[in-house]
Design a protein around this motif. Structure first.
Motif, PDB file in Angstrom:
ATOM      1  N   VAL A 177      57.584  28.171  31.844  1.00 47.41           N
ATOM      2  CA  VAL A 177      57.277  26.815  31.376  1.00 47.41           C
ATOM      3  C   VAL A 177      57.038  26.838  29.862  1.00 47.41           C
ATOM      4  CG1 VAL A 177      55.690  24.860  31.605  1.00 47.41           C
ATOM      5  CG2 VAL A 177      56.369  26.158  33.638  1.00 47.41           C
ATOM      6  N   LEU A 178      56.373  27.863  29.369  1.00 51.03           N
ATOM      7  CA  LEU A 178      56.157  27.958  27.912  1.00 51.03           C
ATOM      8  C   LEU A 178      57.496  28.088  27.179  1.00 51.03           C
ATOM      9  CD1 LEU A 178      53.065  30.350  27.698  1.00 51.03           C
ATOM     10  CD2 LEU A 178      53.128  27.908  27.118  1.00 51.03           C
ATOM     11  N   LEU A 179      58.397  28.902  27.734  1.00 52.11           N
ATOM     12  CA  LEU A 179      59.702  29.082  27.079  1.00 52.11           C
ATOM     13  C   LEU A 179      60.501  27.788  27.080  1.00 52.11           C
ATOM     14  CD1 LEU A 179      60.367  32.671  28.335  1.00 52.11           C
ATOM     15  CD2 LEU A 179      60.694  31.951  25.973  1.00 52.11           C
ATOM     16  N   ALA A 180      60.449  27.049  28.184  1.00 51.34           N
ATOM     17  CA  ALA A 180      61.109  25.734  28.194  1.00 51.34           C
ATOM     18  C   ALA A 180      60.408  24.820  27.184  1.00 51.34           C
ATOM     19  CB  ALA A 180      61.071  25.138  29.599  1.00 51.34           C
ATOM     20  N   GLY A 181      59.093  24.976  27.078  1.00 47.65           N
ATOM     21  CA  GLY A 181      58.309  24.139  26.158  1.00 47.65           C
ATOM     22  C   GLY A 181      58.704  24.321  24.700  1.00 47.65           C
ATOM     23  N   LEU A 182      59.267  25.495  24.369  1.00 43.60           N
ATOM     24  CA  LEU A 182      59.739  25.709  22.986  1.00 43.60           C
ATOM     25  C   LEU A 182      60.829  24.695  22.646  1.00 43.60           C
ATOM     26  CD1 LEU A 182      60.162  29.597  22.781  1.00 43.60           C
ATOM     27  CD2 LEU A 182      58.101  28.247  22.398  1.00 43.60           C
ATOM     28  N   TYR A 183      61.571  24.272  23.673  1.00 42.95           N
ATOM     29  CA  TYR A 183      62.722  23.381  23.469  1.00 42.95           C
ATOM     30  C   TYR A 183      62.398  21.928  23.825  1.00 42.95           C
ATOM     31  CZ  TYR A 183      65.264  27.681  22.891  1.00 42.95           C
ATOM     32  OH  TYR A 183      65.683  28.890  22.422  1.00 42.95           O
ATOM     33  N   ALA A 184      61.137  21.687  24.206  1.00 43.31           N
ATOM     34  CA  ALA A 184      60.789  20.350  24.713  1.00 43.31           C
ATOM     35  C   ALA A 184      60.281  19.456  23.594  1.00 43.31           C
ATOM     36  CB  ALA A 184      59.731  20.485  25.807  1.00 43.31           C
ATOM     37  N   HIS A 185      60.490  18.168  23.798  1.00 39.59           N
ATOM     38  CA  HIS A 185      59.922  17.182  22.901  1.00 39.59           C
ATOM     39  C   HIS A 185      58.462  16.993  23.327  1.00 39.59           C
ATOM     40  CE1 HIS A 185      59.837  13.764  20.266  1.00 39.59           C
ATOM     41  NE2 HIS A 185      59.278  13.053  21.232  1.00 39.59           N
TER      42      HIS A 185
END
Ligand code: S3P
Length: 434
Positions: A177-185
């Protein structure tokens, strides 16, 4: 994967001084973050295991140049947060749950589609736990029925941050989830039912990404960049654990383990072994890569069974196979509860350890979330590791105290996390033949 059996039996006392290889969790993450940084990072103490090499091979396929300067050294030419290239072939994570789950989060944020596959064991491990939060973030990941790999990850999705409470304590899911969060708005906020290893959080900070975290929570936003850095990987506590238990069990033992990684979210086994009567002296020797490290001196002691405190479970989640071995040879009864996660590791570790030790004469009652292990003696026989690296090594440790020779069947996967285990073990007195 070819099968490999080991013949293990009483050796001599466990004595000497050793250093175990680099930490698996840290090695995976070092390759991932270094690949996404703006320029060259160096990784030292990298684990040359099959799992971590599979992760490095995947980033090479995604367009990252990774040079092996020598054993345990990698120079990674980071391509920047948006610099990965898609790969038409399926990306093979091998046996590594960490590789697949973290990559699922990372790849969900890319412009291109990807497919993640794994070996027979990984193909049976639950992935819904990462798919669910990533889908909530706007990602799209398709799996086989029942949330099983392969994972087909759609790129080009606009991710948004979430406030997410993990249903299970899992550093792998948190990290995905943190890694996806790098790309999240916007902001991604994660809360855990019990604190788990915080390597992703520490390493993101070391690579310069703004992140706030503490035991049981982490918060970050998308839209920043990663600065290249040097990562020194500490020695893997989980690999040290096999020798810590062996030295505790075998009379006359006195073993020094050099510079072992001592992240408090990893060392629950020390608390439990000490409560069982183990003699372990810890001499802190500074930090490596931002992680506390210590020399550990372990001498033989008589172990007594205990009820393992539930609060220790996440901090020793990978150490239960070897704890089962210790408990089977301790005086009295050891009770393990709140450890249902063991059933979805590289094998069902409650079932595989119970059957392996029972084949050597142990009395173990399985429960849905743990086991009751009645301590006693072990005899020789044939015990099956079911292709699970930690089961194989734990059975070899148990065999050191068995009255006869033990054939440990299906040990080839030991190289996923601990290449060279057999030579190191023989060098300090283990009875072990290939
Ligand atoms: C790991 C987390 C743990 C552990 C695994 C490595 C990691 O799994 O069992 O060997 O590197 O994040 P869970 O997070 O699924 O408990």
């Amino acid at each position: 994967m070819s099968t490999l059996d080991w013949l293990a039996g009483a050796g001599s006392a466990v004595r000497g001084e050793i250093a175990v290889p680099g930490d698996k969790s840290v090695s995976h993450r070092a390759i991932m973050f270094a690949s996404l940084a703006d320029g060259e990072s160096q990784v030292h103490g990298f684990l040359e295991g099959e799992d971590t090499r599979a992760t490095a091979a995947i980033f090479a396929k995604l367009g990252v140049r990774i040079d092996a300067a020598g054993v345990g050294s990698r120079a990674v030419q980071g391509v920047g947060i948006d610099g990965l290239h898609g790969c038409a072939e399926a990306l093979d994570c091998g046996n590594a749950g960490t590789g697949m789950r973290l990559l699922a989060g990372l790849l969900a944020g890319q412009r291109f589609d990807s497919v993640l596959v794994g070996d027979a064991s990984l193909s049976k491990r639950p992935m819904a736990r990462v798919i669910d939060p990533i889908v909530r973030m706007g990602g799209l990941i398709e799996s086989d029925a029942g949330g099983l790999p392969p994972l087909r990850i759609r790129g080009g999705r606009a991710l948004h941050g979430i406030d997410y409470t993990l249903p299970v304590a899992s550093a792998q899911v948190k990290s995905a989830v943190l890694l996806a969060g790098l790309y999240a708005h916007g902001e991604t906020h994660i809360r855990e039912p019990h604190p788990t290893r915080d390597y992703s959080e520490r390493m993101l900070r070391a690579f310069g990404w703004p992140i706030a975290f503490g035991p049981g929570w982490a918060r970050l936003s998308g839209g920043h960049r990663l600065q290249p850095t040097q990562v020194q990987v500490p020695a893997d506590f989980s690999s040290a654990a096999f020798f810590i238990v062996a030295a505790s069990l075998v009379p006359g033992s006195d073993l020094l383990l050099r510079a072992v990684g001592m992240n408090p979210r990893r060392t629950g086994l020390l608390t439990v072994l000490r409560a069982m009567g183990a003699d372990i002296v810890e001499s802190p020797c500074g930090e490596q890569g931002g992680e506390p490290v210590a020399d550990l001196r372990v001498r033989h002691a008589r172990l007594r069974g205990i009820a393992v405190p539930e609060a220790c479970v996440p901090d020793m989640i990978d150490e239960f196979p070897v704890l089962f071995a210790a408990a089977a040879l301790a005086e009295g009864t050891t009770v393990v509860t709140a450890a249902a996660e063991l059933r979805v590791k590289e094998s069902d570790r409650i079932a595989t350890m119970a059957s392996g030790l029972r084949a050597l004469g142990a009395r173990i009652d399985e429960t849905p979330d743990g086991a009751v292990i009645h301590g006693g003696t072990l005899h020789g026989g044939e015990a099956h590791a079911h292709g699970d690296h930690r089961i194989a090594m734990a059975l070899v440790v148990a065999a050191q105290c068995a009255s006869g020779e033990v054939r440990v069947v299906d040990c080839a996967n030991v190289a996923t996390s601990f290449p060279g285990f057999d030579d190191l073990a023989r060098g300090i007195g283990f009875g072990l033949r290939g």
